[in-house]
Scaffold this motif. Structure first.
Motif, PDB file in Angstrom:
ATOM      1  N   LEU A  63      -0.645  24.431  23.372  1.00  0.00           N
ATOM      2  CA  LEU A  63       0.263  25.566  23.198  1.00  0.00           C
ATOM      3  C   LEU A  63      -0.423  26.707  22.450  1.00  0.00           C
ATOM      4  CD1 LEU A  63       3.581  23.735  22.236  1.00  0.00           C
ATOM      5  CD2 LEU A  63       3.051  24.825  24.423  1.00  0.00           C
ATOM      6  N   GLU A  64      -1.222  26.340  21.452  1.00  0.00           N
ATOM      7  CA  GLU A  64      -1.872  27.352  20.609  1.00  0.00           C
ATOM      8  C   GLU A  64      -3.008  28.089  21.313  1.00  0.00           C
ATOM      9  OE1 GLU A  64      -1.278  24.144  19.898  1.00  0.00           O
ATOM     10  OE2 GLU A  64      -2.954  23.256  18.741  1.00  0.00           O
ATOM     11  N   ASP A  65      -3.326  27.703  22.531  1.00  0.00           N
ATOM     12  CA  ASP A  65      -4.322  28.441  23.314  1.00  0.00           C
ATOM     13  C   ASP A  65      -3.706  29.650  24.011  1.00  0.00           C
ATOM     14  OD1 ASP A  65      -5.734  25.284  24.244  1.00  0.00           O
ATOM     15  OD2 ASP A  65      -6.494  26.689  22.736  1.00  0.00           O
ATOM     16  N   THR A  66      -2.394  29.780  23.944  1.00  0.00           N
ATOM     17  CA  THR A  66      -1.732  30.926  24.546  1.00  0.00           C
ATOM     18  C   THR A  66      -2.219  32.217  23.897  1.00  0.00           C
ATOM     19  OG1 THR A  66       0.263  29.694  25.132  1.00  0.00           O
ATOM     20  CG2 THR A  66       0.494  32.074  24.846  1.00  0.00           C
ATOM     21  N   ALA A  67      -2.770  33.104  24.711  1.00  0.00           N
ATOM     22  CA  ALA A  67      -3.342  34.347  24.187  1.00  0.00           C
ATOM     23  C   ALA A  67      -3.827  35.205  25.340  1.00  0.00           C
ATOM     24  CB  ALA A  67      -4.508  34.043  23.245  1.00  0.00           C
ATOM     25  N   ASN A  68      -4.161  36.430  24.987  1.00  0.00           N
ATOM     26  CA  ASN A  68      -4.851  37.312  25.924  1.00  0.00           C
ATOM     27  C   ASN A  68      -6.346  37.122  25.694  1.00  0.00           C
ATOM     28  OD1 ASN A  68      -4.920  39.171  27.969  1.00  0.00           O
ATOM     29  ND2 ASN A  68      -4.339  40.918  26.715  1.00  0.00           N
ATOM     30  N   GLY A 112      -8.120  42.347  29.416  1.00  0.00           N
ATOM     31  CA  GLY A 112      -8.081  40.916  29.194  1.00  0.00           C
ATOM     32  C   GLY A 112      -7.273  40.222  30.267  1.00  0.00           C
ATOM     33  N   THR A 113      -7.201  38.913  30.147  1.00  0.00           N
ATOM     34  CA  THR A 113      -6.394  38.120  31.061  1.00  0.00           C
ATOM     35  C   THR A 113      -5.517  37.178  30.243  1.00  0.00           C
ATOM     36  OG1 THR A 113      -6.453  36.714  33.032  1.00  0.00           O
ATOM     37  CG2 THR A 113      -8.178  36.332  31.384  1.00  0.00           C
ATOM     38  N   LEU A 114      -4.244  37.141  30.581  1.00  0.00           N
ATOM     39  CA  LEU A 114      -3.276  36.404  29.782  1.00  0.00           C
ATOM     40  C   LEU A 114      -3.211  34.942  30.204  1.00  0.00           C
ATOM     41  CD1 LEU A 114      -1.060  36.478  27.620  1.00  0.00           C
ATOM     42  CD2 LEU A 114       0.552  37.075  29.442  1.00  0.00           C
ATOM     43  N   VAL A 115      -3.340  34.078  29.219  1.00  0.00           N
ATOM     44  CA  VAL A 115      -3.168  32.646  29.417  1.00  0.00           C
ATOM     45  C   VAL A 115      -1.935  32.210  28.643  1.00  0.00           C
ATOM     46  CG1 VAL A 115      -4.154  30.368  29.009  1.00  0.00           C
ATOM     47  CG2 VAL A 115      -5.636  32.253  29.742  1.00  0.00           C
ATOM     48  N   THR A 116      -1.009  31.601  29.346  1.00  0.00           N
ATOM     49  CA  THR A 116       0.208  31.114  28.716  1.00  0.00           C
ATOM     50  C   THR A 116       0.310  29.621  28.961  1.00  0.00           C
ATOM     51  OG1 THR A 116       1.319  33.215  29.113  1.00  0.00           O
ATOM     52  CG2 THR A 116       2.701  31.341  28.540  1.00  0.00           C
ATOM     53  N   VAL A 117       0.358  28.865  27.878  1.00  0.00           N
ATOM     54  CA  VAL A 117       0.470  27.419  27.969  1.00  0.00           C
ATOM     55  C   VAL A 117       1.868  27.017  27.549  1.00  0.00           C
ATOM     56  CG1 VAL A 117      -0.513  25.207  27.274  1.00  0.00           C
ATOM     57  CG2 VAL A 117      -1.978  27.239  27.388  1.00  0.00           C
ATOM     58  N   GLY A 135      -3.214  32.716  33.626  1.00  0.00           N
ATOM     59  CA  GLY A 135      -1.984  32.336  34.303  1.00  0.00           C
ATOM     60  C   GLY A 135      -1.121  31.479  33.421  1.00  0.00           C
ATOM     61  N   LEU A 136      -0.077  30.943  34.016  1.00  0.00           N
ATOM     62  CA  LEU A 136       0.865  30.067  33.318  1.00  0.00           C
ATOM     63  C   LEU A 136       0.544  28.621  33.665  1.00  0.00           C
ATOM     64  CD1 LEU A 136       3.456  29.569  31.677  1.00  0.00           C
ATOM     65  CD2 LEU A 136       4.740  29.891  33.806  1.00  0.00           C
ATOM     66  N   VAL A 137       0.232  27.842  32.646  1.00  0.00           N
ATOM     67  CA  VAL A 137      -0.108  26.435  32.843  1.00  0.00           C
ATOM     68  C   VAL A 137       0.663  25.594  31.835  1.00  0.00           C
ATOM     69  CG1 VAL A 137      -2.414  26.914  33.758  1.00  0.00           C
ATOM     70  CG2 VAL A 137      -2.085  26.616  31.296  1.00  0.00           C
ATOM     71  N   GLN A 138       0.567  24.283  32.006  1.00  0.00           N
ATOM     72  CA  GLN A 138       1.242  23.372  31.097  1.00  0.00           C
ATOM     73  C   GLN A 138       0.251  22.730  30.141  1.00  0.00           C
ATOM     74  OE1 GLN A 138       3.439  20.742  33.787  1.00  0.00           O
ATOM     75  NE2 GLN A 138       5.282  21.937  33.355  1.00  0.00           N
ATOM     76  N   VAL A 139       0.776  22.207  29.084  1.00  0.00           N
ATOM     77  CA  VAL A 139      -0.081  21.513  28.106  1.00  0.00           C
ATOM     78  C   VAL A 139      -0.874  20.427  28.821  1.00  0.00           C
ATOM     79  CG1 VAL A 139      -0.060  19.991  26.112  1.00  0.00           C
ATOM     80  CG2 VAL A 139       1.435  21.989  26.155  1.00  0.00           C
ATOM     81  N   GLY A 140      -2.180  20.391  28.521  1.00  0.00           N
ATOM     82  CA  GLY A 140      -3.053  19.406  29.127  1.00  0.00           C
ATOM     83  C   GLY A 140      -3.740  19.859  30.393  1.00  0.00           C
ATOM     84  N   ASP A 141      -3.290  20.962  30.943  1.00  0.00           N
ATOM     85  CA  ASP A 141      -3.890  21.488  32.172  1.00  0.00           C
ATOM     86  C   ASP A 141      -5.246  22.130  31.900  1.00  0.00           C
ATOM     87  OD1 ASP A 141      -0.900  22.637  33.982  1.00  0.00           O
ATOM     88  OD2 ASP A 141      -1.791  20.646  33.682  1.00  0.00           O
TER      89      ASP A 141
END
Length: 118
Positions: free
Chosen positions: A87-92, A111-116, A9-15
């Motif tokens: 931020l750099e954890d953003t990936a599938n 896969g599952t998309l992670v967007t930071v 999902g879409l999360v913020q830095v530190g989440d």
């Protein structure tokens, strides 16, 4: 073998975020499993691995201390708890059976998309 990763999902830095992956794999409990990720424009990379009994784990340097891999053999499921996301954890993110050297063994599933975001 069918592998399906979920929980992105879409999360913020530190989440924090918890991913899970179910495998249609007979004798799931006998195989080591791993998580991998592929960021836009980059090659897929190893993130974390766990042996069949939950006693041995391995992490890439970039996630060590922030991510935790675990598994529930009764449910054919492997988890990835991700804390202090960057931020750099953003990936599938993908899961797969792995070899003893943590290399992927099977064709990639969904896969599952992670967007930071900042």
């Amino acid at each position: 073998v069918q592998l399906q990763a979920c929980g992105g999902g879409l999360v913020q830095v530190g989440d924090s975020l918890r991913l899970f992956c179910t495998a249609s794999l007979p004798s799931f409990s006998t195989y080591p499993m791993g998580w991998f990720r592929q960021a836009p424009g980059k090659e897929r990379e190893f993130v974390a691995g766990i042996n069949w009994s939950d006693e041995v784990t391995s992490y890439s340097d970039s996630v060590k201390g922030r991510f935790t891999i675990s598994r529930n053999n009764g449910q054919n499921t492997v988890y990835l708890q991700m804390n202090s996301l960057k931020l750099e954890d953003t990936a599938n993110y993908f899961c797969n059976r792995v070899t003893r050297s943590w290399n992927p063994r099977d064709a990639w599933g969904r896969g599952t998309l992670v967007t930071v975001s900042s």
